[in-house]
Design a protein around this motif. Structure first.
Motif, PDB file in Angstrom:
ATOM      1  N   THR A  38      50.917  68.785  70.690  1.00 59.32           N
ATOM      2  CA  THR A  38      51.353  68.601  72.069  1.00 59.32           C
ATOM      3  C   THR A  38      50.187  68.891  73.008  1.00 59.32           C
ATOM      4  OG1 THR A  38      52.885  69.359  73.797  1.00 59.32           O
ATOM      5  CG2 THR A  38      52.190  70.994  72.195  1.00 59.32           C
ATOM      6  N   THR A  93      59.610  70.101  72.761  1.00 60.39           N
ATOM      7  CA  THR A  93      58.505  70.923  73.265  1.00 60.39           C
ATOM      8  C   THR A  93      58.984  72.178  73.976  1.00 60.39           C
ATOM      9  OG1 THR A  93      58.447  69.625  75.308  1.00 60.39           O
ATOM     10  CG2 THR A  93      56.952  68.948  73.535  1.00 60.39           C
ATOM     11  N   SER A 125      59.560  61.946  79.843  1.00 55.27           N
ATOM     12  CA  SER A 125      60.050  63.277  79.498  1.00 55.27           C
ATOM     13  C   SER A 125      61.551  63.316  79.730  1.00 55.27           C
ATOM     14  CB  SER A 125      59.345  64.354  80.333  1.00 55.27           C
ATOM     15  OG  SER A 125      58.003  64.489  79.955  1.00 55.27           O
ATOM     16  N   THR A 162      51.888  65.428  79.355  1.00 58.99           N
ATOM     17  CA  THR A 162      52.703  65.849  78.214  1.00 58.99           C
ATOM     18  C   THR A 162      54.045  65.141  78.238  1.00 58.99           C
ATOM     19  OG1 THR A 162      51.679  68.043  78.264  1.00 58.99           O
ATOM     20  CG2 THR A 162      53.724  67.826  77.048  1.00 58.99           C
ATOM     21  N   HIS A 165      57.473  65.601  77.432  1.00 61.46           N
ATOM     22  CA  HIS A 165      58.339  66.734  77.129  1.00 61.46           C
ATOM     23  C   HIS A 165      59.706  66.288  76.625  1.00 61.46           C
ATOM     24  CE1 HIS A 165      56.035  70.206  78.206  1.00 61.46           C
ATOM     25  NE2 HIS A 165      55.759  69.760  79.415  1.00 61.46           N
ATOM     26  N   TYR A 222      54.313  75.000  73.543  1.00 60.62           N
ATOM     27  CA  TYR A 222      55.700  75.148  73.137  1.00 60.62           C
ATOM     28  C   TYR A 222      56.277  76.438  73.702  1.00 60.62           C
ATOM     29  CZ  TYR A 222      54.907  71.434  69.712  1.00 60.62           C
ATOM     30  OH  TYR A 222      54.625  70.247  69.108  1.00 60.62           O
TER      31      TYR A 222
END
Length: 513
Positions: A169, A143, A123, A65, A67, A173
């Motif tokens: 995503t 996020t 991220s 992910t 972020h 969240y």
């Protein structure tokens, strides 16, 4: 040249498996995927530390992910010492410093890209103040959001921030709001603790509140209709105090508990982590002051040399109530008096199922104070009527049967009727006015003190409301159960009795010095 994937991965692993947070946060914050999490409570409860640990762990371990953590306070200038420094310390404590680029002007924290990933896939953490609304509106791809001191923001600002989290995503969240509770009429209270409010005063389209840990953790769902689909948002609240934080030094705990004398009623916010009424107007006990009247249990302990005064209220739900008092005549200087009576509420019995009967309450009292000898018994006058449980003549008789061999030590002081609200007796004050006088302490030589372990009674003292006529406002839950007022009824049955303190409802007694 960037670090290798192997070197980056190991610190992430350590961050995931070694969170240093209290048990409540470890169980109910770290694994939670609720979209909204409200973390509120008193000073030293570890709210900000726990939030920063969760964010660091997510940034460091969720490799699939990308972020963008948005850290927000009301003003940008207040971010450095709270959120920025807190996150940097958290990264350092887990040995992750080499895995991040940290900048101070402007504030930013970026996780270095792993091998095979572009820099644009990193991220990152960005910091914003709500004093620059345009910069908030320009942020995309958020996020995770952390709002520190959430009570500083308006409701519209909070909802605007929530709208920043949208799109696809690989993770989930989440917006976490940390704050000390303030006036319970603040907008944030209805989101964080909707069960405090009558149903008509709550937000629409929310589910029943599910209690995960009594008085500590609860959860509910918000619903919205979007393009014909019913969507839900999971909301979790975690309410903690310094007592929940096993990592806090005892010296700081003592500091928090001593804050009462300086902060007055605000002690309930910083030491007890609960909402402050702001104005005491409208409360049944407007002169009760936690910092003045509530004392550590060790200083309000049971004295075997003094008789017990036990007062009972016979409601079965949410519990069968018993409140325990002792009175002692004292000489010495207090509040302008050199001769006064100290009345201490040293214990309470909230008998829940299967003991929430008069008989069960008697058993619990006998088990807790088997060597108390004789004691005085007060309570709800209606308990002398009708049948109790086990075919006894009355609820008081059922209580005494529960005492067993201690029943012979009960000295009944049960009136023919309960104390009235307008006047306890002809020419005297009413119930509320008299209770107000007792806690005020300026016109009667009575010093009222309450053990802090009497949590149900203190909750009544802080939250029970009065009707315009001076009666207790009866507030019921959806099942028709009155959640408040039972311990305060016990209090009134005792203090209003003529053989206890009732005589002080007739005349104002001036201080002797």
């Amino acid at each position: 040249m960037g670090l290798s994937a192997r070197k980056i991965k190991e610190p992430y692993k350590r961050a995931v498996i070694r969170p240093k947070v209290n048990t409540i946060y470890a169980k109910y914050l770290m694994p939670s995927r609720a979209r909204w999490i409200f973390m509120f409570g008193g000073g030293g409860s570890g709210k900000s530390v726990a939030a920063s640990q969760k964010f660091t762990m997510r940034l460091s371990s969720e490799h699939n992910t990308q972020h963008k953590l948005l850290c927000v306070r009301k003003t940008y200038s207040s971010i450095e010492e709270s959120m920025y420094d807190r996150l940097v310390r958290e990264i350092d404590s887990h040995g992750l410093s080499r895995a991040y680029n940290v900048k101070k002007s402007p504030f930013s924290i970026t996780r270095k890209a792993s091998k095979g990933k572009r820099e644009s896939q990193q991220s990152k953490v960005v910091f914003r103040g709500m004093d620059n609304e345009e910069k908030i509106k320009s942020i995309e791809g958020v996020t995770i959001i952390w709002i520190e001191e959430g009570t500083e923001l308006s409701e519209s600002e909070f909802l605007q921030l929530d709208a920043r989290m949208r799109g696809e995503t690989n993770g989930y969240y989440q917006i976490i709001v940390t704050f000390n509770p303030v006036n319970k009429n603040h907008w944030i209270a209805k989101y964080a603790e909707p069960q405090m409010f009558d149903e008509q005063d709550r937000h629409d389209n929310i589910s029943d509140v599910k209690i995960l840990v009594p008085e500590k953790v609860w959860e509910y769902e918000r619903y919205a209709e979007v393009n014909g689909k019913k969507l839900k948002t999971v909301v979790r609240s975690i309410n903690t105090t310094h007592e929940d934080n096993e990592f806090l030094p005892d010296e700081y705990r003592a500091t928090l508990e001593s804050m009462g004398s300086a902060l007055g009623s605000m002690h309930v916010v910083y030491a007890k982590g609960r909402w402050y009424n702001g104005s005491q107007a409208g409360l049944f006990f407007p002169t009760f002051d936690y910092s003045k009247h509530a004392k550590m249990a060790s200083s309000v302990a049971y004295n075997p040399a003094l008789p017990i005064h036990l007062s009972i209220d016979f409601n079965i739900q949410p519990y069968m109530s018993g409140l325990l008092f002792q009175m002692e005549h004292k000489k010495g200087y207090w509040n302008g008096y050199t001769d006064y009576i100290e009345v201490k509420v040293f214990d309470e019995i909230a008998a829940t199922a299967p003991h929430n009967t008069a008989h069960g309450l008697g058993q619990l009292f006998a088990a807790r104070y088997p060597d108390s000898g004789g004691f005085y018994l007060y309570g709800d006058a209606t308990g002398t009527r009708g049948l109790g449980i086990r075919d006894t003549k009355s609820l008081f008789e059922d209580f005494e049967r529960g005492l067993g061999i201690m029943a012979g030590f009960a000295n009944r002081r049960i009136p023919k009727s309960n104390p009235r609200y307008k006047a306890i007796a002809k020419g005297s004050l009413g119930r509320q006015a008299f209770c107000t006088r007792l806690f005020n302490g300026d016109t009667v030589p009575i010093r009222m003190i309450v053990s802090r372990k009497c949590t149900n009674f203190i909750k009544d003292l802080q939250e029970v409301e009065a009707t315009p006529e001076g009666k207790i406002k009866k507030i019921k839950d959806k099942n028709g159960v009155e959640l408040l007022g039972h311990m305060s009824d016990c209090f009134a049955y005792f203090v209003c009795h003529p053989d206890a303190l009732g005589e002080y409802a007739y005349s104002v007694i001036k201080p002797t010095a």
